[in-house]
Scaffold this motif. Structure first.
Motif: not given
Length: 98
Positions: A8-13, A43-46, A88-98
């Motif tokens: 993905p390009l830029d801040d896409r995931i 997440v499979v690619a950033v 998705l853009r990074e801003s579309d992600i609401l949370a990361k599970l720990l």
């Protein structure tokens, strides 16, 4: 986890959505039409990060292998190597599970 040939390009995931729930908590089997789209995935690619005004790249808050929660209607659905993925853009992600 999927192995894909996609960067993905830029801040896409790129996220591989989790499977939709087939039964409710009470044990009722859901037909395909009643299943909700999953809102979590792996997440499979950033991308390399957003290009900042200074010319450097901003660091992303997620990495390959993280499990994330995203908005119901966020991102773009794509098919890569026969697998359903979401970009998705990074801003579309609401949370990361720990």
């Amino acid at each position: 986890m999927a192995s894909i040939n996609l960067r993905p390009l830029d801040d896409r995931i790129v996220v591989q959505p989790s499977e939709a729930e087939t039964t409710t908590a009470g044990g009722i089997v859901l037909p395909d039409a009643a299943r909700e789209k999953p809102q979590r995935g792996t997440v499979v690619a950033v991308g390399p990060g957003r290009l900042l005004d200074s010319g450097s790249r901003g660091e992303l808050g997620v990495a390959v292998g993280d499990t994330v929660i995203y908005g119901k209607y966020g991102g773009s659905d794509v098919e890569v190597d026969g697998q359903e993925m979401k970009i998705l853009r990074e801003s579309d992600i609401l949370a990361k599970l720990l």
